[in-house]
Scaffold this active site. Sequence first.
Site, PDB file in Angstrom:
ATOM      1  CG  ASN A   9      -1.774   1.220   1.343  1.00  0.00           C
ATOM      2  OD1 ASN A   9      -1.916   1.986   0.403  1.00  0.00           O
ATOM      3  ND2 ASN A   9      -2.356   1.426   2.510  1.00  0.00           N
ATOM      4  CE  LYS A  11      -0.146   3.246   4.767  1.00  0.00           C
ATOM      5  NZ  LYS A  11       0.040   3.391   6.217  1.00  0.00           N
ATOM      6  CG  HIS A  96      -5.659   1.768   5.596  1.00  0.00           C
ATOM      7  ND1 HIS A  96      -5.147   2.706   6.456  1.00  0.00           N
ATOM      8  CD2 HIS A  96      -4.650   0.896   5.350  1.00  0.00           C
ATOM      9  CE1 HIS A  96      -3.880   2.429   6.708  1.00  0.00           C
ATOM     10  NE2 HIS A  96      -3.553   1.329   6.056  1.00  0.00           N
ATOM     11  CD  GLU A  98      -2.792   5.535   6.858  1.00  0.00           C
ATOM     12  OE1 GLU A  98      -1.740   5.173   7.400  1.00  0.00           O
ATOM     13  OE2 GLU A  98      -2.956   5.548   5.608  1.00  0.00           O
ATOM     14  CD  GLU A 166      -3.097  -2.296   7.622  1.00  0.00           C
ATOM     15  OE1 GLU A 166      -1.996  -2.312   7.059  1.00  0.00           O
ATOM     16  OE2 GLU A 166      -3.938  -1.413   7.429  1.00  0.00           O
ATOM     17  N   GLY A 172       3.032   2.453  10.678  1.00  0.00           N
ATOM     18  CA  GLY A 172       3.939   3.570  10.457  1.00  0.00           C
ATOM     19  C   GLY A 172       4.673   4.034  11.699  1.00  0.00           C
ATOM     20  CB  SER A 212       5.797  -1.616  11.739  1.00  0.00           C
ATOM     21  OG  SER A 212       5.368  -0.282  11.929  1.00  0.00           O
TER      22      SER A 212
END
Length: 250
Positions: A9, A11, A96, A98, A166, A172, A212
Amino acid sequence: MRTQIVVGNWKMNNSISESIALAEAVAAGIADIPLNCEAGIAPAFPALGQVASAISRSPLQLAAQNCHFEDNGAYTGEVSTSMLKSAGCSWVILGHSERRQYFGEDNQVVNRKVKKALAAGLKVILCVGETLEERESGVTETIVNTQVREGLQGVDDVSRLVIAYEPVWAIGTGKTASKEQAEEVHASIRATLSELYGSQTAEGIRIQYGGSVKPSNASELFAMPNIDGGLIGGASLKPEDFIAILTACK
């Protein structure tokens, strides 16, 4: 035996030319490597068509990072499933963290997108995961399995579905759930899928880990019984790292 799946991904990173160069580097890097997994990459929307051309002769599949839940109309800034398919996508990432955190997508919105994408013939990666506060409060499995149940409400055919677990606190941040922590949640998700669809169907649904993942920990994560590959963020922006993660598949 489930075939593991690893998807990068990207992003909101890379210009079109940078995306093409990255895709070509990954495709070249795996050209002579026997992969034990499905492999895909998810560039930003503007680069989809060009990246599709760049990977057309490789085993890499093209994924989008999002889609809208309507076919067309006055939805400025949105992208439909038909647009994704015309750009060469076979996969779409939905729900996701985010998208949930920054754009207010709740389980009901994610569910509408999942149903629209599956109906359009796309394959779906449905993301679920808990925040650090939720984990520390001991409600990880409640949060994650509610996201699974509500995200799949009204979905009967899950043959083109992948779940990506996730943990939000590991995306991240450089922090990674231990292989035991990840496996525990993956097993819980599979138990929920078994309740929804029966044990035989649940055993066939792949559940990725994301958060990560890097070359140094991919092998131990992917070796766990219920972890079927990874949804890779930062490491997928470095060809050598992403290729190393692909080769970690069992």
